[in-house]
Scaffold this motif. Sequence first.
Motif, PDB file in Angstrom:
ATOM      1  N   GLY A  97       1.060  -0.892  -0.304  1.00  0.00           N
ATOM      2  CA  GLY A  97      -0.244   0.611   0.308  1.00  0.00           C
ATOM      3  C   GLY A  97       0.848   1.270  -0.492  1.00  0.00           C
ATOM      4  O   GLY A  97       0.713   2.237  -0.213  1.00  0.00           O
ATOM      5  N   LEU A  98       2.051   1.093   0.033  1.00  0.00           N
ATOM      6  CA  LEU A  98       2.992   2.368   0.473  1.00  0.00           C
ATOM      7  C   LEU A  98       2.939   2.902  -0.981  1.00  0.00           C
ATOM      8  O   LEU A  98       2.991   4.302  -1.193  1.00  0.00           O
ATOM      9  CB  LEU A  98       4.660   2.028   0.040  1.00  0.00           C
ATOM     10  CG  LEU A  98       4.700   1.368   1.215  1.00  0.00           C
ATOM     11  CD1 LEU A  98       6.141   0.818   0.795  1.00  0.00           C
ATOM     12  CD2 LEU A  98       4.240   2.172   2.889  1.00  0.00           C
ATOM     13  N   ASP A  99       2.573   2.822  -2.462  1.00  0.00           N
ATOM     14  CA  ASP A  99       2.290   2.928  -3.483  1.00  0.00           C
ATOM     15  C   ASP A  99       0.598   4.219  -3.340  1.00  0.00           C
ATOM     16  O   ASP A  99       0.126   5.253  -4.435  1.00  0.00           O
ATOM     17  CB  ASP A  99       2.740   2.851  -4.589  1.00  0.00           C
ATOM     18  CG  ASP A  99       1.471   1.420  -5.236  1.00  0.00           C
ATOM     19  OD1 ASP A  99       0.973   1.690  -4.246  1.00  0.00           O
ATOM     20  OD2 ASP A  99       1.636   1.077  -6.412  1.00  0.00           O
ATOM     21  N   GLY A 100      -0.102   3.586  -2.197  1.00  0.00           N
ATOM     22  CA  GLY A 100      -1.510   4.457  -2.172  1.00  0.00           C
ATOM     23  C   GLY A 100      -2.673   3.411  -3.075  1.00  0.00           C
ATOM     24  O   GLY A 100      -3.429   3.743  -2.513  1.00  0.00           O
ATOM     25  N   ARG A 132      -6.398  -1.752 -10.041  1.00  0.00           N
ATOM     26  CA  ARG A 132      -6.994  -1.578  -8.839  1.00  0.00           C
ATOM     27  C   ARG A 132      -8.954  -1.123  -9.121  1.00  0.00           C
ATOM     28  O   ARG A 132      -9.407  -1.685  -8.180  1.00  0.00           O
ATOM     29  CB  ARG A 132      -6.526  -0.508  -7.992  1.00  0.00           C
ATOM     30  CG  ARG A 132      -7.224  -0.460  -6.876  1.00  0.00           C
ATOM     31  CD  ARG A 132      -7.527  -1.788  -5.810  1.00  0.00           C
ATOM     32  NE  ARG A 132      -8.230  -2.270  -4.886  1.00  0.00           N
ATOM     33  CZ  ARG A 132      -8.333  -2.874  -3.916  1.00  0.00           C
ATOM     34  NH1 ARG A 132      -6.989  -3.540  -3.998  1.00  0.00           N
ATOM     35  NH2 ARG A 132      -9.299  -3.177  -2.182  1.00  0.00           N
ATOM     36  N   THR A 133      -9.026  -0.565 -10.016  1.00  0.00           N
ATOM     37  CA  THR A 133     -10.314  -0.137 -10.908  1.00  0.00           C
ATOM     38  C   THR A 133     -11.238  -1.383 -10.938  1.00  0.00           C
ATOM     39  O   THR A 133     -12.759  -1.525 -10.472  1.00  0.00           O
ATOM     40  CB  THR A 133     -10.486   0.875 -11.521  1.00  0.00           C
ATOM     41  OG1 THR A 133      -9.804   2.189 -11.565  1.00  0.00           O
ATOM     42  CG2 THR A 133     -11.946   1.349 -12.020  1.00  0.00           C
ATOM     43  N   ALA A 134     -10.568  -1.965 -11.807  1.00  0.00           N
ATOM     44  CA  ALA A 134     -10.846  -3.660 -12.304  1.00  0.00           C
ATOM     45  C   ALA A 134     -11.270  -4.464 -10.799  1.00  0.00           C
ATOM     46  O   ALA A 134     -12.037  -4.953 -10.874  1.00  0.00           O
ATOM     47  CB  ALA A 134     -10.389  -3.568 -13.263  1.00  0.00           C
ATOM     48  N   MET A 135     -10.002  -4.187 -10.166  1.00  0.00           N
ATOM     49  CA  MET A 135     -10.645  -5.355  -9.049  1.00  0.00           C
ATOM     50  C   MET A 135     -11.765  -5.257  -8.138  1.00  0.00           C
ATOM     51  O   MET A 135     -13.153  -5.635  -7.600  1.00  0.00           O
ATOM     52  CB  MET A 135      -9.590  -5.211  -8.120  1.00  0.00           C
ATOM     53  CG  MET A 135      -8.312  -5.618  -8.229  1.00  0.00           C
ATOM     54  SD  MET A 135      -6.964  -5.486  -7.251  1.00  0.00           S
ATOM     55  CE  MET A 135      -7.407  -6.252  -6.498  1.00  0.00           C
ATOM     56  N   GLU A 136     -12.168  -3.464  -7.984  1.00  0.00           N
ATOM     57  CA  GLU A 136     -12.945  -3.257  -7.018  1.00  0.00           C
ATOM     58  C   GLU A 136     -14.588  -3.664  -8.089  1.00  0.00           C
ATOM     59  O   GLU A 136     -15.266  -4.017  -7.058  1.00  0.00           O
ATOM     60  CB  GLU A 136     -13.205  -1.746  -6.695  1.00  0.00           C
ATOM     61  CG  GLU A 136     -11.847  -0.937  -6.353  1.00  0.00           C
ATOM     62  CD  GLU A 136     -11.729  -1.387  -4.911  1.00  0.00           C
ATOM     63  OE1 GLU A 136     -13.251  -2.247  -3.595  1.00  0.00           O
ATOM     64  OE2 GLU A 136     -11.366  -1.656  -4.107  1.00  0.00           O
ATOM     65  N   ASP A 137     -14.184  -3.317  -9.686  1.00  0.00           N
ATOM     66  CA  ASP A 137     -15.725  -3.764  -9.984  1.00  0.00           C
ATOM     67  C   ASP A 137     -15.927  -5.024  -9.924  1.00  0.00           C
ATOM     68  O   ASP A 137     -16.900  -5.819 -10.095  1.00  0.00           O
ATOM     69  CB  ASP A 137     -15.668  -3.210 -11.853  1.00  0.00           C
ATOM     70  CG  ASP A 137     -15.220  -1.661 -11.575  1.00  0.00           C
ATOM     71  OD1 ASP A 137     -15.825  -0.988 -11.214  1.00  0.00           O
ATOM     72  OD2 ASP A 137     -14.887  -1.958 -13.159  1.00  0.00           O
TER      73      ASP A 137
END
Length: 202
Positions: free
Chosen positions: A26-29, A99-104
């Motif tokens: 998570g260091l890169d946000g 990450r966006t694809a993961m959330e979807d």
Amino acid sequence: MINSRTAFLAAPVLMGAYGIIRIVDGLDGSRGPGPAWTLGHLCFLGALYFFVQGFTAMRTAAGGNRLSTVGLWAGTAGAVAVGVQFAIDLVVGFLSADRTAMEDLFTRIQDVPGVLPAFYDFGPLLFFVGQLILVCQLAKRRILKPWAPVLVLIDTTLPFAEKDLIPLGAVLLLVSFAPLYRSREVAAGAGTENRSGLARSR
């Protein structure tokens, strides 16, 4: 069969490794997808395997009574629920480009009826309940220190307060389980109440 002395060490260590890798990821946000996401989740799945091995030995050391049996089965059921959750995380990580694809994809999976309560909301709680029951049983029999249930309870609550505290919780478990991985009689799973009695008399 895995030596349960190894299980009592490996479970907290792998859990702590997951917590540390999670922080680094998570260091890169943003967490996942990628090697850190995959490695961290594999560490935690390994921890769950060793936890279940440890729960079995703890039940035996507690004399195999009814309450310790409830603890074993509750803890195992909870471990399965958490395991499914982490397996879903791994699959989502493999199938997603960002990450966006993961959330979807997470949203679509969690919208399936029964998934949230079984594997996210209520099912995983059984893991913590079962573990606490077993630790209380061993503390009652003086196999674990009287303060061990307190440390395990703190470990249970830490991730709900802040997931970055998972490594601290792993250290608390290592301290709590110390008599189990130091004692050959207890950690061997005993197999008989006589051996459990030997461990109690120490």
